[in-house]
Design a protein around this motif. Sequence first.
Motif, mmCIF file in Angstrom:
data_model
loop_
_atom_site.group_PDB
_atom_site.id
_atom_site.type_symbol
_atom_site.label_atom_id
_atom_site.label_comp_id
_atom_site.label_asym_id
_atom_site.label_seq_id
_atom_site.Cartn_x
_atom_site.Cartn_y
_atom_site.Cartn_z
ATOM 1 N N UNK A 2 0.871 -1.243 -0.027
ATOM 2 C CA UNK A 2 -0.016 -0.079 -0.072
ATOM 3 C C UNK A 2 0.720 1.127 -0.261
ATOM 4 N N UNK A 3 0.352 2.309 -0.823
ATOM 5 C CA UNK A 3 1.327 3.294 -0.990
ATOM 6 C C UNK A 3 0.411 4.505 -0.409
ATOM 7 N N UNK A 4 0.996 5.332 0.401
ATOM 8 C CA UNK A 4 0.347 6.707 0.808
ATOM 9 C C UNK A 4 0.842 7.901 0.687
ATOM 10 N N UNK A 5 0.047 8.693 0.475
ATOM 11 C CA UNK A 5 0.503 9.959 0.101
ATOM 12 C C UNK A 5 -0.204 11.166 0.829
ATOM 13 N N UNK A 6 -0.981 10.957 1.662
ATOM 14 C CA UNK A 6 -1.643 11.894 2.614
ATOM 15 C C UNK A 6 -1.742 11.493 3.936
ATOM 16 N N UNK A 7 -0.909 11.701 4.763
ATOM 17 C CA UNK A 7 -0.832 11.145 6.269
ATOM 18 C C UNK A 7 -1.245 12.242 7.441
ATOM 19 N N UNK A 8 -2.366 11.830 8.048
ATOM 20 C CA UNK A 8 -2.663 12.760 9.140
ATOM 21 C C UNK A 8 -2.649 12.364 10.401
ATOM 22 N N UNK A 9 -1.950 12.785 11.615
ATOM 23 C CA UNK A 9 -2.082 12.373 12.775
ATOM 24 C C UNK A 9 -2.665 13.197 13.727
ATOM 25 N N UNK A 47 1.900 15.704 4.833
ATOM 26 C CA UNK A 47 1.756 15.311 6.143
ATOM 27 C C UNK A 47 1.350 16.227 7.096
ATOM 28 N N UNK A 48 0.062 16.127 8.004
ATOM 29 C CA UNK A 48 -0.180 17.283 8.711
ATOM 30 C C UNK A 48 -0.512 16.493 10.213
ATOM 31 N N UNK A 49 -0.278 17.334 11.205
ATOM 32 C CA UNK A 49 -0.250 16.796 12.612
ATOM 33 C C UNK A 49 -1.113 17.661 13.394
ATOM 34 N N UNK A 67 -11.221 18.154 10.855
ATOM 35 C CA UNK A 67 -10.443 18.810 10.449
ATOM 36 C C UNK A 67 -9.572 17.584 9.725
ATOM 37 N N UNK A 68 -9.401 16.431 10.280
ATOM 38 C CA UNK A 68 -8.627 15.371 9.707
ATOM 39 C C UNK A 68 -9.395 15.010 8.381
ATOM 40 N N UNK A 69 -10.617 14.650 8.420
ATOM 41 C CA UNK A 69 -11.610 14.030 7.231
ATOM 42 C C UNK A 69 -11.469 15.243 6.101
ATOM 43 N N UNK A 70 -11.445 16.483 6.512
ATOM 44 C CA UNK A 70 -11.302 17.590 5.499
ATOM 45 C C UNK A 70 -10.055 17.633 4.873
ATOM 46 N N UNK A 247 -2.543 23.431 16.689
ATOM 47 C CA UNK A 247 -1.827 22.230 16.206
ATOM 48 C C UNK A 247 -0.662 22.814 15.589
ATOM 49 N N UNK A 248 0.506 21.950 15.578
ATOM 50 C CA UNK A 248 1.992 22.474 15.177
ATOM 51 C C UNK A 248 1.775 22.413 13.519
ATOM 52 N N UNK A 249 1.227 21.601 12.842
ATOM 53 C CA UNK A 249 1.147 21.203 11.473
ATOM 54 C C UNK A 249 -0.140 20.887 11.125
ATOM 55 N N UNK A 250 -1.013 22.229 10.863
ATOM 56 C CA UNK A 250 -2.660 21.830 10.938
ATOM 57 C C UNK A 250 -2.790 21.552 9.298
ATOM 58 N N UNK A 251 -1.844 21.788 8.442
ATOM 59 C CA UNK A 251 -1.938 21.691 6.990
ATOM 60 C C UNK A 251 -1.330 20.564 6.406
#
Length: 272
Positions: A2-9, A47-49, A67-70, A247-251
């Motif tokens: 599986x390849x991932x391109x958009x990771x949100x924590x 990546x967003x955190x 926010x994560x789903x968006x 959040x330190x990295x909202x985008x």
Amino acid sequence: MTSYSRYVALGDSQTEGVGDGDDRTGLRGLADRLAERLAAIEPDLHYANLAVRGKLAHQVHAEQLDAALALRPDLATVVAGFNDLLRPGFDADQVVGHLDAMFAALTAHGVVVATLTFPDVARITPLARPISGRVTAMNQRIRASAERHGVVVADTTPYPVVTDPRLWSTDRLHAGPLGHQRIADALAYALRLPGADDRWTESLHPPLPARGALSTAANELRWAATFLGPWLGRRLTGRSSGDGRTAKRPDLLPVRDRRKAPDAATADRPRP
């Protein structure tokens, strides 16, 4: 693979990275470390955190899920509930109910979700022995919820190394740099990323020397005065370490650009 391109924590202080760096130089943490590993496989990873220290599970659910789903991730990590364990009115069903709702919403949108189980805190600090049963109850429910929703679990609980003091910061509430790296490695292994293996489960060498009763007691008293006292003070006054923080990295941002782009002040300077 599986390849991932958009990771949100999503999560609290552990995901924000408290204990791995500081507020002056910047925090790294398990999610940053996992994102860097993912970016080595998929250079275009974004990546967003969204994590904020001090947040309870219901706050992570209420403040971070939409926010994560968006951001339309294809991978998300959800790590929350440790702050709830320390509260007098802890209810395992209620806490994991919020995790369950996040698992359900994210997986319903096709997101691959990964989470963790928690270590027995009594093996980190003897003063926490009264809440060992809470940890067991929450971990049982996390595993059951994850199984229902097809969530990947990095089950750290069975391995003695996760309570080795060398993996923890001096406050014993947050992982240190080595601990954050081990957690990131555990998640990578659970996600079956290329090159990941189970070496994160291995004990550190050499073993720590045994402490005598007097030394242990003195160490516990110092910890209580330095860290437990201020924590209790915040609870009694209704304050949180996350008050006023965002959040330190909202985008979603490129990981490779963030790590490797030349400094704006020096990018156009000629090389000697």
